[in-house]
Design a protein around this motif. Sequence first.
Motif, mmCIF file in Angstrom:
data_model
loop_
_atom_site.group_PDB
_atom_site.id
_atom_site.type_symbol
_atom_site.label_atom_id
_atom_site.label_comp_id
_atom_site.label_asym_id
_atom_site.label_seq_id
_atom_site.Cartn_x
_atom_site.Cartn_y
_atom_site.Cartn_z
ATOM 1 N N ILE A 234 0.996 -1.196 0.030
ATOM 2 C CA ILE A 234 -0.165 0.073 -0.142
ATOM 3 C C ILE A 234 0.760 1.157 -0.140
ATOM 4 O O ILE A 234 1.864 1.424 0.722
ATOM 5 C CB ILE A 234 -1.046 0.000 1.068
ATOM 6 N N PHE A 235 0.666 2.104 -0.773
ATOM 7 C CA PHE A 235 1.404 3.234 -1.064
ATOM 8 C C PHE A 235 0.541 4.487 -0.422
ATOM 9 O O PHE A 235 -0.654 4.643 -0.131
ATOM 10 C CB PHE A 235 1.604 3.647 -2.473
ATOM 11 N N THR B 297 -5.661 6.107 -0.550
ATOM 12 C CA THR B 297 -6.626 6.645 0.491
ATOM 13 C C THR B 297 -6.974 5.194 1.090
ATOM 14 O O THR B 297 -7.703 4.357 0.453
ATOM 15 C CB THR B 297 -7.563 7.258 0.169
ATOM 16 N N MET B 298 -6.800 5.021 2.477
ATOM 17 C CA MET B 298 -7.158 3.902 3.261
ATOM 18 C C MET B 298 -8.099 4.614 4.262
ATOM 19 O O MET B 298 -8.013 5.499 4.931
ATOM 20 C CB MET B 298 -5.892 3.268 3.972
ATOM 21 N N GLY B 299 -9.406 3.762 4.391
ATOM 22 C CA GLY B 299 -10.497 4.165 5.079
ATOM 23 C C GLY B 299 -10.927 2.842 5.815
ATOM 24 O O GLY B 299 -10.832 1.927 5.548
ATOM 25 N N ASP C 275 0.718 1.779 8.662
ATOM 26 C CA ASP C 275 2.210 1.322 8.355
ATOM 27 C C ASP C 275 2.324 0.656 7.024
ATOM 28 O O ASP C 275 2.218 -0.459 6.841
ATOM 29 C CB ASP C 275 2.447 0.251 9.485
ATOM 30 N N ASN C 276 2.729 1.400 6.030
ATOM 31 C CA ASN C 276 3.010 1.024 4.659
ATOM 32 C C ASN C 276 3.971 -0.085 4.481
ATOM 33 O O ASN C 276 3.452 -0.987 3.730
ATOM 34 C CB ASN C 276 3.240 2.374 3.792
ATOM 35 N N GLY C 277 5.221 -0.214 5.403
ATOM 36 C CA GLY C 277 5.976 -1.125 5.170
ATOM 37 C C GLY C 277 5.382 -2.540 5.421
ATOM 38 O O GLY C 277 5.538 -3.597 4.930
ATOM 39 N N LYS C 278 4.484 -2.534 6.463
ATOM 40 C CA LYS C 278 3.942 -3.742 7.156
ATOM 41 C C LYS C 278 2.379 -4.106 6.146
ATOM 42 O O LYS C 278 1.862 -5.023 6.731
ATOM 43 C CB LYS C 278 3.682 -3.827 8.580
#
Length: 114
Positions: free
Chosen positions: A28-29, A33-35, A71-74
């Motif tokens: 996920i970059f 948009t994460m909701g 947490d984009n990395g995870k």
Amino acid sequence: QVQLVESGGGLVQPGGSLRLSCAASVNIFSFYTMGWYRQAPGNERELVADITGGVTNYAESVKGRFTISRDNGKKLVYLQMNNLKPDDTAVYYCNLRYGQLDIWGQGAQVTVST
């Protein structure tokens, strides 16, 4: 195929806390948009909170009580819910939105009750 899986729902007493997690099957970059949305029985699905990069947006009813983070990395998105009220009872859904992408998780039940 992009998949979102929510976890962390459950039964909690009024005034309690829960943390929902949303695990994505792909990277996920920040510009995605994460909701978090929720739907109570008989009601339409409504936005709870979303985050794009570091910019957050909250429904008035949860401001000061809920916190969205990522947490984009995870490949994880969180919703920390404090001071829960019976009106917060609903199925909570994770969402990814970017361009033509509009992906939903299967939902997690949150019940606030004595």
